[in-house]
Design an enzyme around this catalytic site. Structure first.
Site, mmCIF file in Angstrom:
data_model
loop_
_atom_site.group_PDB
_atom_site.id
_atom_site.type_symbol
_atom_site.label_atom_id
_atom_site.label_comp_id
_atom_site.label_asym_id
_atom_site.label_seq_id
_atom_site.Cartn_x
_atom_site.Cartn_y
_atom_site.Cartn_z
ATOM 1 N N GLU A 49 -13.340 40.312 29.792
ATOM 2 C CA GLU A 49 -13.573 38.992 29.414
ATOM 3 C C GLU A 49 -13.762 39.005 28.005
ATOM 4 O OE1 GLU A 49 -17.330 38.129 31.647
ATOM 5 O OE2 GLU A 49 -16.293 38.759 33.680
ATOM 6 N N PRO A 50 -13.865 37.594 27.298
ATOM 7 C CA PRO A 50 -14.254 37.477 25.940
ATOM 8 C C PRO A 50 -15.697 37.936 25.871
ATOM 9 C CG PRO A 50 -13.523 35.515 26.896
ATOM 10 C CD PRO A 50 -13.570 36.377 28.125
ATOM 11 N N GLY A 51 -15.875 39.141 25.168
ATOM 12 C CA GLY A 51 -17.389 39.698 25.103
ATOM 13 C C GLY A 51 -17.674 40.925 25.888
ATOM 14 N N ILE A 54 -4.849 39.105 30.470
ATOM 15 C CA ILE A 54 -4.674 39.776 31.813
ATOM 16 C C ILE A 54 -3.120 39.830 32.173
ATOM 17 C CG2 ILE A 54 -4.807 39.540 34.223
ATOM 18 C CD1 ILE A 54 -7.583 39.963 32.566
ATOM 19 N N GLU A 72 -6.563 49.697 28.947
ATOM 20 C CA GLU A 72 -7.162 50.882 29.872
ATOM 21 C C GLU A 72 -8.225 51.724 29.043
ATOM 22 O OE1 GLU A 72 -5.501 49.316 32.688
ATOM 23 O OE2 GLU A 72 -5.946 51.533 33.328
HETATM 24 C C1 LIG Z 1 -1.480 43.719 25.916
HETATM 25 C C2 LIG Z 1 -2.630 44.096 26.614
HETATM 26 C C3 LIG Z 1 -2.804 43.963 27.975
HETATM 27 C C4 LIG Z 1 -4.013 43.811 28.638
HETATM 28 N N1 LIG Z 1 -3.811 43.754 29.898
HETATM 29 C C5 LIG Z 1 -5.312 43.733 30.570
HETATM 30 C C6 LIG Z 1 -5.159 43.650 32.001
HETATM 31 O O1 LIG Z 1 -4.164 43.647 32.769
HETATM 32 N N2 LIG Z 1 -6.494 43.562 32.696
HETATM 33 C C7 LIG Z 1 -7.633 43.563 32.050
HETATM 34 O O2 LIG Z 1 -8.601 43.555 32.513
HETATM 35 N N3 LIG Z 1 -7.673 43.994 30.649
HETATM 36 C C8 LIG Z 1 -6.552 43.914 29.924
HETATM 37 N N4 LIG Z 1 -6.587 44.092 28.516
HETATM 38 C C9 LIG Z 1 -7.656 44.090 28.086
HETATM 39 C C10 LIG Z 1 -8.003 45.507 27.157
HETATM 40 O O3 LIG Z 1 -8.304 46.244 28.292
HETATM 41 C C11 LIG Z 1 -9.035 45.395 26.292
HETATM 42 O O4 LIG Z 1 -8.479 44.710 25.094
HETATM 43 C C12 LIG Z 1 -9.750 46.553 25.844
HETATM 44 O O5 LIG Z 1 -10.652 47.181 26.985
HETATM 45 C C13 LIG Z 1 -10.476 46.610 24.684
HETATM 46 O O6 LIG Z 1 -11.586 45.541 24.887
HETATM 47 P P1 LIG Z 1 -11.668 44.486 23.590
HETATM 48 O O7 LIG Z 1 -10.358 44.058 23.237
HETATM 49 O O8 LIG Z 1 -12.920 43.429 23.910
HETATM 50 O O9 LIG Z 1 -12.253 45.397 22.363
HETATM 51 P P2 LIG Z 1 -13.769 45.650 22.337
HETATM 52 O O10 LIG Z 1 -14.473 46.295 23.291
HETATM 53 O O11 LIG Z 1 -14.561 44.670 21.480
HETATM 54 O O12 LIG Z 1 -13.645 46.956 21.180
HETATM 55 C C14 LIG Z 1 -13.398 46.474 19.546
HETATM 56 C C15 LIG Z 1 -13.322 47.926 18.720
HETATM 57 O O13 LIG Z 1 -14.699 48.339 18.928
HETATM 58 C C16 LIG Z 1 -14.655 49.760 19.437
HETATM 59 N N5 LIG Z 1 -15.759 49.906 20.381
HETATM 60 C C17 LIG Z 1 -16.221 49.113 21.367
HETATM 61 N N6 LIG Z 1 -17.142 49.669 22.001
HETATM 62 C C18 LIG Z 1 -17.529 50.888 21.356
HETATM 63 C C19 LIG Z 1 -18.437 51.972 21.410
HETATM 64 N N7 LIG Z 1 -19.508 52.012 22.430
HETATM 65 N N8 LIG Z 1 -18.223 52.917 20.767
HETATM 66 C C20 LIG Z 1 -17.245 53.121 19.846
HETATM 67 N N9 LIG Z 1 -16.491 52.270 19.660
HETATM 68 C C21 LIG Z 1 -16.691 51.087 20.257
HETATM 69 C C22 LIG Z 1 -13.374 49.845 20.392
HETATM 70 O O14 LIG Z 1 -12.761 51.236 20.373
HETATM 71 C C23 LIG Z 1 -12.491 48.805 19.381
HETATM 72 O O15 LIG Z 1 -11.959 49.692 18.344
HETATM 73 C C24 LIG Z 1 -5.078 43.891 27.885
HETATM 74 C C25 LIG Z 1 -5.243 44.285 26.579
HETATM 75 C C26 LIG Z 1 -3.930 43.949 25.740
HETATM 76 C C27 LIG Z 1 -3.837 43.964 24.431
#
Ligand SMILES: Cc1cc2nc3c(=O)[nH]c(=O)nc-3n(C[C@H](O)[C@H](O)[C@H](O)COP(=O)(O)OP(=O)(O)OC[C@H]3O[C@@H](n4cnc5c(N)ncnc54)[C@H](O)[C@@H]3O)c2cc1C
Length: 414
Positions: free
Chosen positions: A150-152, A180, A393
């Site tokens: 989700e966003p956030g 997604i 993932e």
């Molecule tokens: C092409 C694509 C397909 C996708 N498909 C799916 C799907 O089918 N279903 C689904 O549910 N999601 C999907 N996603 C979402 C994906 O799983 C998320 O983008 C991913 O989990 C990272 O979350 P975020 O983008 O909110 O980044 P954030 O969680 O905001 O992270 C931003 C940065 O902060 C770092 N970070 C965050 N928390 C910590 C911590 N505690 N310690 C150290 N570093 C940290 C991260 O490593 C990253 O570098 C997809 C994303 C993409 C780009």
């Protein structure tokens, strides 16, 4: 663990490789530019996979692992390791498909990332209902999807805010999901929501939300840097009314942390698969750079620049090979029924980095040739595609946290 693939796995790898090289690769750049893959091609792919499958036992596409049969297992009381290798076989197929085009692999009709949670937590009738629709896709192609982010709330899975409340025989969902894969075209999507954010993981519920459910809509379609052939969308839930029988696993399974555990169990199976996909892209870049250098330079000559090139190639090759071993081990453990959360995270962290390194260095080794896009020269595309393998993932940072947590927990008691 044996370090060789079975005869059947080798046959599957060879069959996919030939098809990947001659049919998929030449079209990969077009699909990337057009942002999708024609349904006719996908329909033919499914038909061919079914034909090859009956000859080799192979199935294509994430989410199908359990359909792959291998040699019969030894007797239950035998000390011999189990021979059923459906996870490992899926990895071998996924690496080969991604070597040709990782975007296509994500577009292959089937349950996709929605498959593992339904398989892990669905009731028998849910499994029959939701997997049943993929048995015959001759008339209509169908997909499943998985909506956690989700966003956030990306890395912070426990922080999801999409809400669910029960009214009579229905659950009402409100919120948004983002990024997604196949979310817009999926026949059903496994959606995670919470009854109360204050309860943390214990408040989580997983639902199978079917296309056309009132209050369920598709929002923005993302314009991505890489994997452009794959559809990535936002999902919107506004007083979305989901029948109670679509609560994954049924009400009783949510008395503890089961909803959250469902999400995590999914990752133990899908992380090695994602690692194998990354390896396919990394190997494609490595293979290309190797051939390019063979044709253009004689690395055996004592020129300092050539020594640096040979060193880069050797580093790419050994990192990919080491990552493959870790990844296969994680899948082998899943095939043996052993807990593999730590190894699954290791495989994804190591393979993602190894493949990113291979793509970056291949571009550098090939010089100007490395940045030009052509039908048989896809380095710049692989460079764009690979980054996300360190993001979805669970990002690389998150994998390292999971690994260290499990290593430290493992030390307790010593
Ligand atoms: C092409 C694509 C397909 C996708 N498909 C799916 C799907 O089918 N279903 C689904 O549910 N999601 C999907 N996603 C979402 C994906 O799983 C998320 O983008 C991913 O989990 C990272 O979350 P975020 O983008 O909110 O980044 P954030 O969680 O905001 O992270 C931003 C940065 O902060 C770092 N970070 C965050 N928390 C910590 C911590 N505690 N310690 C150290 N570093 C940290 C991260 O490593 C990253 O570098 C997809 C994303 C993409 C780009």
């Amino acid at each position: 663990m044996e370090f060789v693939l079975s005869k059947r796995q080798l046959a599957i790898r060879e069959a996919i490789h030939g098809f990947a090289k001659n049919v998929i690769r030449p079209q990969a750049l077009t699909w990337d530019r057009e942002g999708g893959i024609p349904e006719d091609f996908l329909r033919n792919l499914i038909r061919m996979a079914a034909e090859m499958g009956s000859a080799t036992g192979m199935t294509m596409g994430p989410g199908f692992e359990e359909d792959v049969q291998d040699e019969a297992d030894p007797a239950p009381d035998s000390p011999e390791p189990k021979k059923k290798q459906s996870h490992l076989t899926s990895l071998v197929a996924a690496e080969e498909m991604s070597w040709a085009d990782a975007g296509l692999l994500l577009c292959v009709p089937g349950p996709g990332l929605g498959g593992p949670p339904v398989r892990a937590s669905g009731t028998p009738s849910q499994k029959e209902r939701f997997f049943g629709i993929f048995k015959d896709m001759s008339e209509e192609l169908r997909w499943g999807a998985y909506a956690l982010t989700e966003p956030g709330a990306g890395s912070d899975v426990a922080g999801i805010r999409t809400s669910c409340r029960k009214e009579g025989h229905e659950w009402i969902l409100n919120g948004r999901k983002c990024f997604i894969t196949n979310g817009g075209r999926a026949s059903w999507t496994v959606v995670f929501a919470t009854v109360d954010p204050a309860l943390g993981r214990a408040g989580h519920r997983a639902f199978v939300v079917e296309k056309g459910t009132p209050g369920f809509g598709v929002g923005r379609v993302e314009e991505k840097m890489g994997l452009r052939a794959s559809e990535t969308v936002e999902l919107v839930f506004e007083e979305c009314r989901v029948p109670e029988e679509n609560l994954l696993g049924g009400e009783e399974s949510y008395q503890s942390k089961e909803g959250f555990m469902t999400a995590m169990k999914t990752f133990d199976n899908t992380r090695p698969l994602v690692a194998a996909m990354a390896l396919g892209i990394g190997r494609a870049a490595y293979d290309y750079a190797k051939e390019f250098i063979k044709e253009n330079y004689d690395l055996s000559r004592p020129i300092a620049r050539y020594a640096a090139m040979a060193d880069k190639l050797a580093r790419m090759g050994r990192q990919l090979e080491a990552a493959r071993m870790v990844t296969w081990r994680a899948a082998w453990m899943a095939d043996q029924g052993q807990p593999n959360a730590r190894e699954a995270s290791m495989s994804k962290a190591i393979a993602g980095q190894a493949a990113i390194y291979a793509c970056i260095e291949a571009i550098e080794l090939c010089g100007i040739e490395g940045s030009i896009a052509r039908e048989h020269q896809l380095l710049e595309k692989w460079f764009r595609d690979i980054k996300v393998y360190d993001i979805f993932e669970g990002t690389g940072n998150i994998q390292r946290i999971v690994i260290s947590k499990r290593l430290i927990e493992g030390l307790k008691g010593f």
